[in-house]
Design a protein around this motif. Structure first.
Motif, PDB file in Angstrom:
ATOM      1  N   HIS A  69       0.853  -1.183   0.000  1.00  2.41           N
ATOM      2  CA  HIS A  69       0.000   0.000   0.000  1.00  2.41           C
ATOM      3  C   HIS A  69       0.891   1.237   0.000  1.00  2.41           C
ATOM      4  O   HIS A  69       1.713   1.421   0.898  1.00  2.41           O
ATOM      5  CB  HIS A  69      -0.919   0.053   1.213  1.00  2.41           C
ATOM      6  CG  HIS A  69      -1.705   1.333   1.283  1.00  2.41           C
ATOM      7  ND1 HIS A  69      -1.523   2.269   2.272  1.00  2.41           N
ATOM      8  CD2 HIS A  69      -2.623   1.855   0.433  1.00  2.41           C
ATOM      9  CE1 HIS A  69      -2.316   3.296   2.055  1.00  2.41           C
ATOM     10  NE2 HIS A  69      -2.985   3.072   0.943  1.00  2.41           N
ATOM     11  N   GLY A  87      -5.814  -6.303   0.802  1.00  3.33           N
ATOM     12  CA  GLY A  87      -4.592  -6.276   1.598  1.00  3.33           C
ATOM     13  C   GLY A  87      -4.653  -7.202   2.790  1.00  3.33           C
ATOM     14  O   GLY A  87      -3.651  -7.829   3.165  1.00  3.33           O
ATOM     15  N   PHE A 122       2.688  -8.091   3.755  1.00  2.44           N
ATOM     16  CA  PHE A 122       2.161  -6.746   3.529  1.00  2.44           C
ATOM     17  C   PHE A 122       3.244  -5.706   3.784  1.00  2.44           C
ATOM     18  O   PHE A 122       3.885  -5.706   4.828  1.00  2.44           O
ATOM     19  CB  PHE A 122       0.968  -6.478   4.447  1.00  2.44           C
ATOM     20  CG  PHE A 122       0.391  -5.090   4.314  1.00  2.44           C
ATOM     21  CD1 PHE A 122      -0.021  -4.615   3.071  1.00  2.44           C
ATOM     22  CD2 PHE A 122       0.262  -4.257   5.410  1.00  2.44           C
ATOM     23  CE1 PHE A 122      -0.532  -3.335   2.933  1.00  2.44           C
ATOM     24  CE2 PHE A 122      -0.261  -2.986   5.286  1.00  2.44           C
ATOM     25  CZ  PHE A 122      -0.658  -2.523   4.042  1.00  2.44           C
ATOM     26  N   SER A 141       3.619  -1.801   4.185  1.00  6.69           N
ATOM     27  CA  SER A 141       2.671  -0.738   4.538  1.00  6.69           C
ATOM     28  C   SER A 141       3.242   0.649   4.310  1.00  6.69           C
ATOM     29  O   SER A 141       4.432   0.838   4.063  1.00  6.69           O
ATOM     30  CB  SER A 141       2.263  -0.883   6.004  1.00  6.69           C
ATOM     31  OG  SER A 141       3.340  -0.508   6.848  1.00  6.69           O
ATOM     32  N   SER A 142       2.347   1.623   4.410  1.00  5.10           N
ATOM     33  CA  SER A 142       2.737   3.032   4.462  1.00  5.10           C
ATOM     34  C   SER A 142       2.212   3.607   5.770  1.00  5.10           C
ATOM     35  O   SER A 142       1.522   2.927   6.527  1.00  5.10           O
ATOM     36  CB  SER A 142       2.156   3.794   3.267  1.00  5.10           C
ATOM     37  OG  SER A 142       0.737   3.793   3.321  1.00  5.10           O
ATOM     38  N   SER A 162      -3.379   1.634   5.730  1.00  9.38           N
ATOM     39  CA  SER A 162      -2.433   0.586   6.116  1.00  9.38           C
ATOM     40  C   SER A 162      -2.689   0.102   7.539  1.00  9.38           C
ATOM     41  O   SER A 162      -2.563  -1.092   7.833  1.00  9.38           O
ATOM     42  CB  SER A 162      -0.992   1.101   5.996  1.00  9.38           C
ATOM     43  OG  SER A 162      -0.534   1.039   4.653  1.00  9.38           O
ATOM     44  N   THR A 163      -3.064   1.008   8.423  1.00 10.19           N
ATOM     45  CA  THR A 163      -3.386   0.621   9.797  1.00 10.19           C
ATOM     46  C   THR A 163      -4.548  -0.357   9.825  1.00 10.19           C
ATOM     47  O   THR A 163      -4.533  -1.361  10.558  1.00 10.19           O
ATOM     48  CB  THR A 163      -3.707   1.852  10.646  1.00 10.19           C
ATOM     49  OG1 THR A 163      -2.555   2.695  10.712  1.00 10.19           O
ATOM     50  CG2 THR A 163      -4.122   1.461  12.062  1.00 10.19           C
ATOM     51  N   LYS A 196      -3.288  -3.802   8.533  1.00 12.66           N
ATOM     52  CA  LYS A 196      -2.430  -4.491   9.510  1.00 12.66           C
ATOM     53  C   LYS A 196      -3.246  -5.116  10.630  1.00 12.66           C
ATOM     54  O   LYS A 196      -2.908  -6.205  11.126  1.00 12.66           O
ATOM     55  CB  LYS A 196      -1.393  -3.512  10.074  1.00 12.66           C
ATOM     56  CG  LYS A 196      -0.292  -3.155   9.090  1.00 12.66           C
ATOM     57  CD  LYS A 196       0.777  -2.276   9.708  1.00 12.66           C
ATOM     58  CE  LYS A 196       0.277  -0.876   9.966  1.00 12.66           C
ATOM     59  NZ  LYS A 196       1.370   0.033  10.423  1.00 12.66           N
ATOM     60  N   VAL A 226       4.585  -8.216   8.307  1.00 11.67           N
ATOM     61  CA  VAL A 226       4.326  -6.836   7.888  1.00 11.67           C
ATOM     62  C   VAL A 226       5.647  -6.086   7.871  1.00 11.67           C
ATOM     63  O   VAL A 226       6.403  -6.104   8.840  1.00 11.67           O
ATOM     64  CB  VAL A 226       3.333  -6.134   8.845  1.00 11.67           C
ATOM     65  CG1 VAL A 226       3.172  -4.664   8.442  1.00 11.67           C
ATOM     66  CG2 VAL A 226       1.987  -6.845   8.839  1.00 11.67           C
ATOM     67  N   GLN A 234       7.285  -2.366   7.483  1.00 10.58           N
ATOM     68  CA  GLN A 234       6.886  -0.963   7.621  1.00 10.58           C
ATOM     69  C   GLN A 234       8.085  -0.058   7.341  1.00 10.58           C
ATOM     70  O   GLN A 234       8.786   0.355   8.268  1.00 10.58           O
ATOM     71  CB  GLN A 234       6.344  -0.711   9.021  1.00 10.58           C
ATOM     72  CG  GLN A 234       5.205  -1.645   9.401  1.00 10.58           C
ATOM     73  CD  GLN A 234       4.658  -1.378  10.790  1.00 10.58           C
ATOM     74  OE1 GLN A 234       4.098  -0.328  11.052  1.00 10.58           O
ATOM     75  NE2 GLN A 234       4.827  -2.339  11.674  1.00 10.58           N
TER      76      GLN A 234
END
Length: 320
Positions: A174, A281, A287, A289-290, A295-296, A299, A308, A310
């Motif tokens: 993402h 996602g 994954f 994330s951004s 993204s939160t 997750k 994940v 990050q």
């Protein structure tokens, strides 16, 4: 039963979704009935109540006593159009600190039988945990609430499944789009960095789903990676991926999304796109994330054993 009416605070989709979680937590903590109304003060309003168009409220246990539109107007004495307006239903000063705000909210509900809840409480766990401990109520648990409430309508789940049906498994990235004036200037750079990370991790042989609403991100990422099996969910919005959330043609001016240049249909489609992408996602095998509410959400919906990653590339964006 006394009622807390949860309306948007007018932020992005998942900021408003997380606000709903706060309202539902307050309701179960203080024995209130909760109703959710996302109307004209939602960025995604298309003429109908938005929340129930996206989420299957019949599957959300904390909303089993949801009032209908006619019931809520009878209960509050307000017309539905008034409840929908951001300027209405605000009996509490926003200048109060969060603890005092909650106390005043509960006092008004006790006196009037209802109150509209449309202020985000960043410290909700701190201001409710003591009461929950003493009264043996469930404490604020963000992950559990996300999973309890994120029950999408079947048409969204079906659309998500059709996008990934040819991939038996996939990794997901993402990349936050350029919806912010400062961050938008660096969206191409940030996409390149995510592509480089993917190459460094030697994940290019797998199916990869890129989640973003930004055409610049899509183009930059595609140009920077050697991935053959890259899946980019399309959109039914006018202009498809080429149309950015807030319009980047003149990025220093008022965002198109907020200034009324988008149709109601496109605004609602943006909501469908984002929850569909979150569902995609949440089913991934890895994954990346951004720093974003989208993204939160992903997750917290992912199985805890899913890896994940990050990265801190968003620092590039923030320094724009």
């Amino acid at each position: 039963m006394k009622q807390i009416i949860i309306t948007p605070w007018g932020a992005g989709f998942y900021a408003d979704f997380f606000h709903v979680l706060q309202g539902l937590h307050i309701a179960r903590t203080y024995d209130l009935q909760a109703s959710v109304f996302w109307g004209a003060n939602s960025l995604y309003f298309n003429g109908n109540e938005v929340f129930s168009e996206i989420f299957d409220v019949n599957k959300i246990a904390l909303l089993q006593n949801l009032l209908t539109a006619s019931e809520i107007t009878k209960h509050t004495g307000l017309e539905l159009s008034d409840i929908y307006k951001a300027k209405d239903g605000k009996p509490i000063s926003s200048d109060l600190n969060e603890k005092d705000y909650l106390e005043m909210l509960l006092k008004i509900i006790e006196e009037k039988g209802w109150c509209i809840f449309n202020r985000y409480l960043f410290g909700i766990n701190q201001i409710t945990d003591d009461f929950c401990t003493v009264n043996k109520r469930p404490k604020w648990n963000f992950r559990d609430l996300v999973n309890d409430v994120h029950k999408l309508k079947d048409y969204i789940i079906s659309e998500a499944a059709s996008i990934t049906e040819k991939a038996s498994s996939y990794y997901c990235i993402h990349i936050r789009g350029s919806e912010k004036v400062r961050s938008g200037k660096n969206s191409a750079i940030i996409a390149q960095k995510y592509a480089e990370l993917l190459e460094d991790l030697q994940l290019s042989e797998n199916s990869v789903v890129l989640l973003t609403e930004d055409r610049i991100v899509v183009e930059s990422f595609a140009e920077s990676t050697k991935i053959d099996n890259l899946i980019i969910p399309s959109t039914n919005r006018q202009g498809a991926v080429g149309k950015n959330l807030l319009g980047r043609e003149n990025i220093e001016q008022a965002p198109a999304f907020l200034s009324g240049q988008w149709s109601k249909e496109d605004k609602f489609r943006m909501a469908v796109d984002v929850v569909r992408d979150v569902f995609i996602g949440s089913k991934s095998d890895l994954f990346i994330s951004s720093k974003s509410n989208v993204s939160t959400a992903i997750k917290n919906l992912l199985h805890p054993k899913i890896k994940v990653i990050q990265p801190d590339f968003d620092e590039v964006i923030c320094l724009g």
